[in-house]
Design an enzyme around this catalytic site. Structure first.
Site, PDB file in Angstrom:
ATOM      1  CG  HIS A   1      -4.427   2.806  -0.451  1.00  0.00           C
ATOM      2  ND1 HIS A   1      -5.246   1.979   0.297  1.00  0.00           N
ATOM      3  CD2 HIS A   1      -3.502   3.275   0.440  1.00  0.00           C
ATOM      4  CE1 HIS A   1      -4.841   1.963   1.558  1.00  0.00           C
ATOM      5  NE2 HIS A   1      -3.795   2.751   1.673  1.00  0.00           N
TER       6      HIS A   1
ATOM      7  CG  HIS B   1      -3.150   7.013   3.593  1.00  0.00           C
ATOM      8  ND1 HIS B   1      -3.502   6.734   4.891  1.00  0.00           N
ATOM      9  CD2 HIS B   1      -2.805   5.837   3.037  1.00  0.00           C
ATOM     10  CE1 HIS B   1      -3.350   5.441   5.104  1.00  0.00           C
ATOM     11  NE2 HIS B   1      -2.931   4.868   3.999  1.00  0.00           N
TER      12      HIS B   1
ATOM     13  CG  HIS C   1       2.533  -0.103   4.306  1.00  0.00           C
ATOM     14  ND1 HIS C   1       2.182  -1.026   5.270  1.00  0.00           N
ATOM     15  CD2 HIS C   1       1.449   0.684   4.115  1.00  0.00           C
ATOM     16  CE1 HIS C   1       0.928  -0.797   5.649  1.00  0.00           C
ATOM     17  NE2 HIS C   1       0.453   0.241   4.960  1.00  0.00           N
TER      18      HIS C   1
ATOM     19  CG  ASP D   1      -2.056  -0.915   1.173  1.00  0.00           C
ATOM     20  OD1 ASP D   1      -2.100  -1.751   0.256  1.00  0.00           O
ATOM     21  OD2 ASP D   1      -2.935  -0.826   2.054  1.00  0.00           O
TER      22      ASP D   1
END
Ligand SMILES: [Zn+2]
Length: 257
Positions: free
Chosen positions: A103, A107, A198, A52
């Protein structure tokens, strides 16, 4: 009467907020056990490898090198705002056979974002992935695993399937080491698992991805030594129906190590 009406309005508002918040509990482990399809529970002979928050200016290229050395493909959940800055890295992912997924644009926690922001960000990221990579993404993973009702609707409007994870390495902290990442993953490192890692530190401690990068060969070897293939979500055969993939068949099957 005014008080009663105000109370009713407040109750309706609270109900609406709760309705939006309810799906967010999918980020909780216990809830994900009851929603294996959403958690990404798949083929018992396969482990899905996902990263991610990229593309990352420093980390991502190194992950692509290591994955190439390992002969392993993965799914990268991209942030639109990162992709906009580093399109060449995403093109390299696709050229190397990796899968790119959504995603979100930023964020953002779907519960805290202003109304409309999350679906707009999803749609914008889908368009950018298509423009940059020439492929249409299939998967959506909400930041923090917080799948709001609005995020779910936005993903579906773009033809995306929401997917979370069944195992993580807690690799975003500055204290993570390859050993802690492996130890954290290991109890859930089983056939059908979807691993959350990640390749980026844009939402993590600076340089946190280094420990993940160093752990990656051992993670892949651990799976393979247990007879499990490792690859992207497109090869994971996430079953379309919950009832045919009961929880008891998934947890603890083909444990590794
Ligand atoms: Zn993230």
């Amino acid at each position: 009467m005014a008080t009663r009406a105000a109370a009713r309005i407040a109750a309706v508002a609270a109900g609406a907020a709760f309705a939006n918040a309810l799906p967010a509990v999918t980020c909780l482990r216990a809830v994900r056990r009851w929603t294996p399809r959403l958690a990404g529970r798949g083929d018992p002979g396969h482990v899905a490898l996902t990263f991610d928050d990229g593309p990352d200016a420093t980390g991502t290229a190194l992950f692509l090198d290591v994955l190439d050395d390992l002969g392993c493909r993965a799914t990268f959940f991209l942030l639109g705002d990162q992709l906009r800055r580093r399109p060449a890295l995403a093109r390299r992912m696709v050229a190397a056979g990796h899968e790119v997924a959504v995603h979100g644009w930023l964020h953002q926690n779907g519960l805290l974002a202003r109304p409309g922001r999350v679906p707009a960000g999803i749609a914008r990221t889908v368009r950018l992935i298509e423009d940059v990579c020439g492929v249409r993404p299939v998967w959506y993973r909400p930041p923090h695993g917080a799948l709001s009702a609005e995020g779910l609707a936005g993903a579906r409007a773009c033809g995306l399937r929401p997917v979370l994870w069944t195992a993580w390495g807690k690799d975003w902290t500055g204290r993570a080491t390859p050993a802690t990442i492996l130890a954290t993953l290991r109890p859930d490192l089983a056939g059908g698992a979807t691993l959350l890692l990640h390749d980026s530190d844009v939402t993590a401690a600076p340089g946190a991805w280094q420990a993940t990068l160093d752990a990656l060969p051992a993670i892949v070897r651990a799976c393979r030594s247990g007879g499990l293939a490792v690859g992207p979500l497109r090869d994971h055969r996430i079953h379309p129906r919950l009832r045919r993939l009961p929880d008891t068949s998934m947890l603890g099957r083909n444990p590794v190590g």
